[in-house]
Scaffold this motif. Structure first.
Motif, PDB file in Angstrom:
ATOM      1  N   GLY A 140      30.406  34.162  38.779  1.00  0.00           N
ATOM      2  CA  GLY A 140      30.424  35.331  37.913  1.00  0.00           C
ATOM      3  C   GLY A 140      29.054  35.989  37.782  1.00  0.00           C
ATOM      4  N   CYS A 141      29.106  37.290  37.480  1.00  0.00           N
ATOM      5  CA  CYS A 141      27.865  38.061  37.382  1.00  0.00           C
ATOM      6  C   CYS A 141      27.520  38.478  35.961  1.00  0.00           C
ATOM      7  CB  CYS A 141      27.952  39.305  38.263  1.00  0.00           C
ATOM      8  SG  CYS A 141      27.912  38.935  40.023  1.00  0.00           S
ATOM      9  N   GLY A 142      28.354  38.159  34.994  1.00  0.00           N
ATOM     10  CA  GLY A 142      27.998  38.395  33.609  1.00  0.00           C
ATOM     11  C   GLY A 142      27.930  39.840  33.174  1.00  0.00           C
ATOM     12  N   LEU A 143      28.636  40.736  33.844  1.00  0.00           N
ATOM     13  CA  LEU A 143      28.618  42.145  33.454  1.00  0.00           C
ATOM     14  C   LEU A 143      29.481  42.340  32.216  1.00  0.00           C
ATOM     15  CD1 LEU A 143      28.913  43.749  36.995  1.00  0.00           C
ATOM     16  CD2 LEU A 143      26.862  43.189  35.698  1.00  0.00           C
ATOM     17  N   CYS A 201      35.312  35.756  36.565  1.00  0.00           N
ATOM     18  CA  CYS A 201      34.680  36.689  35.650  1.00  0.00           C
ATOM     19  C   CYS A 201      34.606  38.086  36.302  1.00  0.00           C
ATOM     20  CB  CYS A 201      33.302  36.152  35.252  1.00  0.00           C
ATOM     21  SG  CYS A 201      32.592  36.852  33.763  1.00  0.00           S
ATOM     22  N   SER A 202      33.506  38.798  36.140  1.00  0.00           N
ATOM     23  CA  SER A 202      33.407  40.166  36.663  1.00  0.00           C
ATOM     24  C   SER A 202      33.361  40.215  38.182  1.00  0.00           C
ATOM     25  CB  SER A 202      32.166  40.856  36.091  1.00  0.00           C
ATOM     26  OG  SER A 202      30.999  40.149  36.436  1.00  0.00           O
ATOM     27  N   SER A 203      33.116  39.079  38.847  1.00  0.00           N
ATOM     28  CA  SER A 203      33.095  39.074  40.312  1.00  0.00           C
ATOM     29  C   SER A 203      34.475  39.322  40.911  1.00  0.00           C
ATOM     30  CB  SER A 203      32.530  37.752  40.832  1.00  0.00           C
ATOM     31  OG  SER A 203      31.163  37.642  40.523  1.00  0.00           O
ATOM     32  N   THR A 216      42.087  33.165  44.881  1.00  0.00           N
ATOM     33  CA  THR A 216      42.145  32.483  43.597  1.00  0.00           C
ATOM     34  C   THR A 216      41.142  33.146  42.672  1.00  0.00           C
ATOM     35  OG1 THR A 216      42.765  30.379  44.615  1.00  0.00           O
ATOM     36  CG2 THR A 216      41.882  30.289  42.386  1.00  0.00           C
ATOM     37  N   THR A 217      41.603  33.554  41.506  1.00  0.00           N
ATOM     38  CA  THR A 217      40.730  34.232  40.553  1.00  0.00           C
ATOM     39  C   THR A 217      40.722  33.473  39.239  1.00  0.00           C
ATOM     40  OG1 THR A 217      42.584  35.688  39.950  1.00  0.00           O
ATOM     41  CG2 THR A 217      41.020  36.517  41.583  1.00  0.00           C
ATOM     42  N   ALA A 218      39.620  33.606  38.500  1.00  0.00           N
ATOM     43  CA  ALA A 218      39.473  32.887  37.241  1.00  0.00           C
ATOM     44  C   ALA A 218      38.927  33.833  36.180  1.00  0.00           C
ATOM     45  CB  ALA A 218      38.560  31.682  37.417  1.00  0.00           C
ATOM     46  N   GLY A 219      39.060  33.391  34.922  1.00  0.00           N
ATOM     47  CA  GLY A 219      38.717  34.237  33.800  1.00  0.00           C
ATOM     48  C   GLY A 219      37.239  34.237  33.463  1.00  0.00           C
ATOM     49  N   ILE A 222      29.516  47.692  35.783  1.00  0.00           N
ATOM     50  CA  ILE A 222      30.230  47.426  37.032  1.00  0.00           C
ATOM     51  C   ILE A 222      30.072  48.593  37.995  1.00  0.00           C
ATOM     52  CG2 ILE A 222      32.536  47.115  38.021  1.00  0.00           C
ATOM     53  CD1 ILE A 222      33.181  45.568  35.393  1.00  0.00           C
ATOM     54  N   THR A 223      30.173  49.817  37.494  1.00  0.00           N
ATOM     55  CA  THR A 223      29.985  51.003  38.321  1.00  0.00           C
ATOM     56  C   THR A 223      28.592  51.007  38.935  1.00  0.00           C
ATOM     57  OG1 THR A 223      31.533  52.303  36.998  1.00  0.00           O
ATOM     58  CG2 THR A 223      29.928  53.528  38.314  1.00  0.00           C
TER      59      THR A 223
END
Length: 323
Positions: free
Chosen positions: A82-85, A121-123, A170-173, A91-92
Motif C-alpha cells: 500500500g501507498c497510504g494515499l 490499500c490505495s495500490s 487478489t486485492t486487500a483492504g 491518487i490523481t
C-alpha cells in the motif's frame, strides 16, 4: 525457480513494505527449518535503485522496472504494498508520475505473461487503472471506496471485505490487511501449512471483514444527500426505518435516494440502513457491557439472535469476539 516480485513505488508505506518482506522471509525460514528444499526467490523492484518510503526510510531495489522484461524474469506473483494515499486528489497526482506510468506498463506485461498480481490499500487503484479488474470483484481500503467506485464503475467493489480474489488478482483492504494478502501468497507458493505457521508465530488474527472498522467520516466527501441519510438513520436506529420514510425525511424520491446511495456506496438503501445498524451495534458491543439483546433493541432488531447472525455474516466474527 518460483519468483515473488515486490513492486515498490516511491512513497510506499514503510509498514506495508516491511510486512510483505518480513512475512515472506519468515515463511522461507519455516520451510528451511522443516527441511523442505525450495527454489523460491523474493525480489524487490523499483523505478530507481533507491526506493524511498513515505516514512523517509530507504531500500535498495534488487531489480529496476525497466530491466525486468529483458532479464527474463517472469514472476509467479507480483505484490504491490500500500501507498497510504488519503484522498482522490492524491491518487490523481500519483497517476501523473513517470514511475507509476512505468509500473502500469510492467503490470500489464507480467500479467500477459501469466503472473498473479496482488495489491492492497490505495495500490489497488493501479490494477483498476491498468484495466485488470474490469468485470471482476475487488476490495480496497474502505475510506477510498467512493473514489474507487467513481473511477472504475466496471469493477464490482466489495469494500467491506478484507481480502478478495478473482481470477489472477487478489486485492486487500486497508494498510495492515497486507498481512492477509501476503499470507495468501505464502499459501499459494509454499502451502497452507506454512501460511498457518506464519500466522501463529506472527500472531496474525483472521479478519474476514473490514466493515466493523469503518467510521462515518469516510463519506464526508460524498453526495450530501447520502451524508444526510446516514445522519437521519443514526438518529432513528431504534425505530423501524423504511426507504419511503427515509426518502420523505430527506425530501427526495425513493428512486433518487436509491440511485444516490448506490452511486456512493454500491449498496441498495435497505442494505445501507442495515450497515448503519450493524456498525452502531458493533460499537456498542466493543465499548459497553450491554447485553446483546439490549444492543439489538437499541439498533432496531427484535432479538439478539438476528443480530448475532448478521454480525457473523457481515463481520466474520461473533459478538463475543468483538468484546
Amino acid at each position: 525457480m518460483k519468483t515473488i516480485l515486490i513492486l515498490a513505488l516511491d512513497g510506499v508505506m514503510a509498514s506495508s513494505l516491511a510486512i510483505t518482506i518480513d512475512t515472506l522471509n519468515a515463511a522461507l525460514g519455516f520451510l528451511a527449518a522443516a527441511g523442505k528444499p525450495h527454489r523460491i526467490r523474493v525480489l524487490t523492484a523499483g523505478y530507481k535503485r533507491r526506493i524511498s518510503t513515505g516514512g523517509g526510510f530507504a531500500l535498495q531495489a534488487d531489480v529496476l522496472f525497466r530491466d525486468i522484461p529483458a532479464s527474463g524474469i517472469q514472476p509467479d506473483w507480483v505484490v504491490i504494498p500500500g501507498c497510504g494515499l488519503v484522498d482522490d486528489a492524491a491518487i490523481t497526482a500519483r497517476f501523473a508520475r513517470k514511475d507509476v506510468t512505468e509500473a502500469l506498463r510492467l503490470l500489464q506485461a507480467v500479467g500477459d505473461g501469466g503472473a498473479r498480481i496482488a495489491a492492497s490499500c490505495s495500490s489497488v487503484f493501479l490494477l483498476g487503472e491498468a484495466g485488470m479488474l474490469d468485470g471482476r470483484r475487488a476490495t480496497t481500503t474502505w475510506w477510498l471506496a467512493s473514489a474507487f467506485r467513481s473511477r472504475f464503475p466496471d469493477v464490482a467493489l466489495e469494500e467491506t471485505k478484507m481480502i478478495v480474489s478473482d481470477g489472477p488478482y487478489t486485492t486487500a483492504g486497508a494498510a495492515f490487511s497486507q498481512l492477509d494478502l501476503t499470507l495468501a501468497i505464502v499459501a499459494d507458493i509454499m502451502g497452507a501449512g506454512i501460511a498457518r505457521l506464519c500466522s501463529r508465530y506472527m500472531l496474525i488474527d483472521h479478519r474476514a471483514s473490514q466493515a466493523r472498522y469503518m467510521i462515518s467520516t469516510h463519506i464526508r466527501h460524498m453526495d450530501p444527500t447520502v451524508v444526510a441519510a446516514e445522519r437521519w438513520i443514526d438518529d432513528h436506529l431504534a425505530a423501524p426505518i423504511s426507504v419511503t420514510a427515509l426518502s420523505s425525511a430527506l425530501a427526495v424520491s425513493p428512486k433518487t435516494l436509491s440511485r444516490r446511495i448506490a452511486a456512493a456506496t454500491g449498496l441498495p438503501p435497505i442494505k445501507f440502513i442495515q450497515r448503519r445498524r450493524l456498525l452502531h451495534a458493533s460499537h456498542l458491543i466493543e465499548t459497553t457491557s450491554m447485553s446483546i439483546e439490549a444492543v439489538a433493541a437499541s439498533v432496531g432488531y427484535q432479538d439478539g439472535t438476528a443480530l448475532r447472525k448478521l454480525i457473523k455474516r457481515e463481520f466474520g466474527a461473533t459478538p463475543s469476539a468483538l468484546r
